[in-house]
Scaffold this motif. Structure first.
Motif, PDB file in Angstrom:
ATOM      1  N   GLU A  57      -6.862   2.964  37.777  1.00  0.00           N
ATOM      2  CA  GLU A  57      -6.531   3.131  36.372  1.00  0.00           C
ATOM      3  C   GLU A  57      -6.146   4.579  36.089  1.00  0.00           C
ATOM      4  O   GLU A  57      -6.734   5.502  36.635  1.00  0.00           O
ATOM      5  N   ARG A  67       3.130   8.809  31.298  1.00  0.00           N
ATOM      6  CA  ARG A  67       3.746   8.564  32.598  1.00  0.00           C
ATOM      7  C   ARG A  67       3.273   9.595  33.603  1.00  0.00           C
ATOM      8  O   ARG A  67       3.061  10.754  33.270  1.00  0.00           O
ATOM      9  N   GLN A  86       4.217   2.640  38.293  1.00  0.00           N
ATOM     10  CA  GLN A  86       3.442   2.637  37.059  1.00  0.00           C
ATOM     11  C   GLN A  86       4.046   1.622  36.085  1.00  0.00           C
ATOM     12  O   GLN A  86       4.953   1.943  35.327  1.00  0.00           O
ATOM     13  N   PRO A  87       3.529   0.388  36.046  1.00  0.00           N
ATOM     14  CA  PRO A  87       4.101  -0.631  35.159  1.00  0.00           C
ATOM     15  C   PRO A  87       3.788  -0.407  33.678  1.00  0.00           C
ATOM     16  O   PRO A  87       4.584  -0.758  32.827  1.00  0.00           O
ATOM     17  N   THR A  88       2.627   0.146  33.375  1.00  0.00           N
ATOM     18  CA  THR A  88       2.244   0.451  31.992  1.00  0.00           C
ATOM     19  C   THR A  88       1.649   1.854  31.966  1.00  0.00           C
ATOM     20  O   THR A  88       1.316   2.410  33.022  1.00  0.00           O
ATOM     21  N   PRO A  89       1.471   2.440  30.784  1.00  0.00           N
ATOM     22  CA  PRO A  89       0.918   3.795  30.730  1.00  0.00           C
ATOM     23  C   PRO A  89      -0.477   3.952  31.339  1.00  0.00           C
ATOM     24  O   PRO A  89      -0.839   5.040  31.756  1.00  0.00           O
ATOM     25  N   THR A  90      -1.266   2.895  31.417  1.00  0.00           N
ATOM     26  CA  THR A  90      -2.627   3.039  31.936  1.00  0.00           C
ATOM     27  C   THR A  90      -2.871   2.340  33.261  1.00  0.00           C
ATOM     28  O   THR A  90      -3.974   2.407  33.789  1.00  0.00           O
ATOM     29  N   THR A  91      -1.880   1.662  33.792  1.00  0.00           N
ATOM     30  CA  THR A  91      -2.073   0.986  35.080  1.00  0.00           C
ATOM     31  C   THR A  91      -1.133   1.564  36.126  1.00  0.00           C
ATOM     32  O   THR A  91      -0.059   2.080  35.807  1.00  0.00           O
TER      33      THR A  91
END
Length: 185
Positions: A57, A67, A86-91
């Motif tokens: 995470e 990013r 990085q597919p989403t800002p937190t994953t």
């Protein structure tokens, strides 16, 4: 430059606007500038936790993560697309599981809604934020609306965003390349 300093600067150009509206517009433009140009980069702190598990995470010590610019994975600096995605800002999806559980790197962040970035960002990019706030305020359907001045501040803001984006791509470099001048014969 503090938020109050920016509020007073912008209020001089849009004196009819309520101070709370000016303040809200400044915080909105600070968030937008950080989102568009990566002006707030956290370095020297863990940015990925639980990296050696199935669910790593991305975390930011303050603000919201946007990013990853780079990561230190097993002693080497890596960029997105080479060792991680990085597919989403937190994953984050790591192509190979690293040895360490916490990874350090450079993480672009933005302030939460209603907050402002740290002082060093405000000092360097305060005028860009102020130009964006002036533009937004002068475009509102209010008695102080002024399209000509709004267009001027919009152009200033776009120039500031382009400069900030270029500086972030160059590693927040200041100054230009040094070139030895040719001898005059």
């Amino acid at each position: 430059m503090t938020l109050d300093d920016l509020v007073h600067q912008v209020a001089q150009d849009v004196p009819e606007a309520p101070l709370m509206t000016v303040r809200d517009t400044i915080t909105r433009m600070a968030r937008e500038l950080c989102t568009e140009a990566d002006v707030w980069v956290q370095e020297g702190e863990p940015v990925v936790v639980a990296a050696n598990t199935d669910n790593p995470e991305i975390v930011a010590s303050s603000g919201e993560p946007l990013r990853l610019i780079s990561l230190q994975i097993d002693g080497r600096e890596r960029v997105q697309g080479h060792s991680f995605y990085q597919p989403t800002p937190t994953t984050i999806e790591l192509y190979q599981r690293p040895k360490a559980s916490m990874l350090y790197g450079r993480l672009a962040c933005r302030p939460a809604m209603g907050d402002i970035p740290p002082d060093e960002v405000m000092e360097r990019w305060g005028m860009a934020i102020a130009n964006g706030a002036r533009w937004r305020l002068l475009m509102l359907p209010q008695p102080w609306r002024d399209f000509e001045r709004a267009n001027y501040y919009h152009q200033q803001y776009l120039t500031d965003v382009a400069t900030a984006r270029q500086n972030s791509r160059l590693g927040h470099a200041r100054g230009g390349a040094r070139v030895k001048a040719r001898r005059f014969i």
